[in-house]
Scaffold this motif. Structure first.
Motif, mmCIF file in Angstrom:
data_model
loop_
_atom_site.group_PDB
_atom_site.id
_atom_site.type_symbol
_atom_site.label_atom_id
_atom_site.label_comp_id
_atom_site.label_asym_id
_atom_site.label_seq_id
_atom_site.Cartn_x
_atom_site.Cartn_y
_atom_site.Cartn_z
ATOM 1 N N THR A 68 23.930 -26.752 11.701
ATOM 2 C CA THR A 68 23.839 -27.266 13.072
ATOM 3 C C THR A 68 24.423 -28.664 13.221
ATOM 4 O OG1 THR A 68 21.608 -28.084 12.621
ATOM 5 C CG2 THR A 68 21.807 -25.873 13.557
ATOM 6 N N GLY A 69 25.005 -29.220 12.156
ATOM 7 C CA GLY A 69 25.581 -30.554 12.229
ATOM 8 C C GLY A 69 24.930 -31.485 11.224
ATOM 9 N N THR A 70 25.282 -32.753 11.307
ATOM 10 C CA THR A 70 24.741 -33.750 10.379
ATOM 11 C C THR A 70 23.520 -34.419 10.988
ATOM 12 O OG1 THR A 70 26.912 -34.163 9.388
ATOM 13 C CG2 THR A 70 25.235 -35.859 9.100
ATOM 14 N N GLN A 71 22.428 -34.409 10.238
ATOM 15 C CA GLN A 71 21.184 -35.010 10.689
ATOM 16 C C GLN A 71 20.917 -36.294 9.916
ATOM 17 O OE1 GLN A 71 17.812 -32.232 11.161
ATOM 18 N NE2 GLN A 71 19.195 -30.654 10.392
ATOM 19 N N THR A 72 20.320 -37.265 10.596
ATOM 20 C CA THR A 72 19.905 -38.509 9.966
ATOM 21 C C THR A 72 18.410 -38.417 9.698
ATOM 22 O OG1 THR A 72 21.612 -39.754 11.141
ATOM 23 C CG2 THR A 72 19.776 -41.010 10.209
ATOM 24 N N ILE A 73 18.028 -38.507 8.429
ATOM 25 C CA ILE A 73 16.634 -38.330 8.021
ATOM 26 C C ILE A 73 16.117 -39.645 7.451
ATOM 27 C CG2 ILE A 73 15.084 -37.092 6.474
ATOM 28 C CD1 ILE A 73 16.986 -34.720 6.654
ATOM 29 N N ALA A 74 15.146 -40.221 8.145
ATOM 30 C CA ALA A 74 14.604 -41.509 7.718
ATOM 31 C C ALA A 74 13.481 -41.361 6.705
ATOM 32 C CB ALA A 74 14.102 -42.290 8.938
ATOM 33 N N ALA A 75 12.749 -40.246 6.746
ATOM 34 C CA ALA A 75 11.636 -40.026 5.812
ATOM 35 C C ALA A 75 11.424 -38.535 5.642
ATOM 36 C CB ALA A 75 10.361 -40.686 6.331
#
Length: 250
Positions: free
Chosen positions: A238-245
């Motif tokens: 589904t695309g690139t996700q930014t995961i903080a935790a």
């Protein structure tokens, strides 16, 4: 071996409930100077999300209390500083740079198994942090059995098992403290971009499939890189996700 950093206190205990708890007690009593707290045994050690941490005598259990004045996001970058300092220390003490890797967000691996963990706790007002406690546990001599870890979690390993080398906890601290000071100076002088690049050079499963467990959902994709703040970039269908935790599995 590098000299102990100037103006940095050192407190060694035979037994504590938790080195993070001891650091917080010193802070509540008005302590201001930066200091390391190490215990040869802990009775109430914990890891991320309040999970129990296996802490028998012979392993490394210590916390660093730092006085800071910065936004919480900047303080959190010390997790990467600590991970790099741990990697530096392990390589220096064993000469085996080939067997260690860093697992996002705050673990150190030996031969693909969990060797060490890092726990950050902050104190401050609003969005700013004025003190940071960095708890570090390393399985120097002993690793917990599989019955002591969560299902699906990474298999633990000790430094003795992974490298065949025995290191005493105080010797480990004497190497770790100057290495942390050097990495902290790198962050101060060159910025987080330099820390980020050094971390990526030692990253486990970079460019490979991973699974991220975020509360009530699970995402699977390719570990692309870290963003400029240290968040993990996960490329999925589904695309690139930014995961903080998240908890990461592979």
């Amino acid at each position: 071996m590098a000299m102990w950093p100037a103006q940095l206190q050192r407190h060694i205990f035979a037994e504590l409930d938790s080195t993070n708890a001891e650091a917080r007690r010193h802070l509540e009593q008005g302590a201001q100077a930066d200091a390391w707290f190490m215990a040869h045994s802990q009775t109430a050690a914990r890891g991320r999300r309040g999970r129990p941490w296996h802490a028998p005598a012979g392993n490394f259990m210590a916390s660093l209390l730092l006085k800071l004045d910065m936004p919480a996001a900047a303080a959190a970058q010390r997790s990467f500083v600590a991970a790099l300092a741990l990697h530096d220390t392990l390589v220096a003490l064993t000469g085996r740079g080939d067997i260690f890797a860093l697992k996002w967000p705050n673990d150190v691996l030996a031969r693909g198994q969990k060797l060490a963990g890092i726990l950050l706790e902050t104190a401050g007002t609003g969005a700013r942090v004025d003190h940071l406690i960095i708890g570090i546990g390393v399985n120097l001599a002993h690793a917990p059995g599989l019955d002591a870890v969560e299902p699906g979690a990474m298999t633990p390993v000790s430094l003795q098992q992974a490298s065949g080398i025995s290191v005493a906890p105080e010797a480990f601290l004497n190497s770790l403290a100057p290495n942390f000071a050097q990495r902290e100076a790198q962050l101060r002088d060159a910025g987080f971009a330099a820390i980020r690049q050094s971390w990526l050079e030692r990253a486990a499963n970079l460019g490979a499939p991973i699974t991220a467990r975020l509360g009530d959902r699970v995402e699977t994709g390719i570990f692309e890189t870290l963003d400029e703040n240290g968040a993990l970039l996960l490329r999925s269908a589904t695309g690139t996700q930014t995961i903080a935790a998240a908890d990461i599995y592979f």
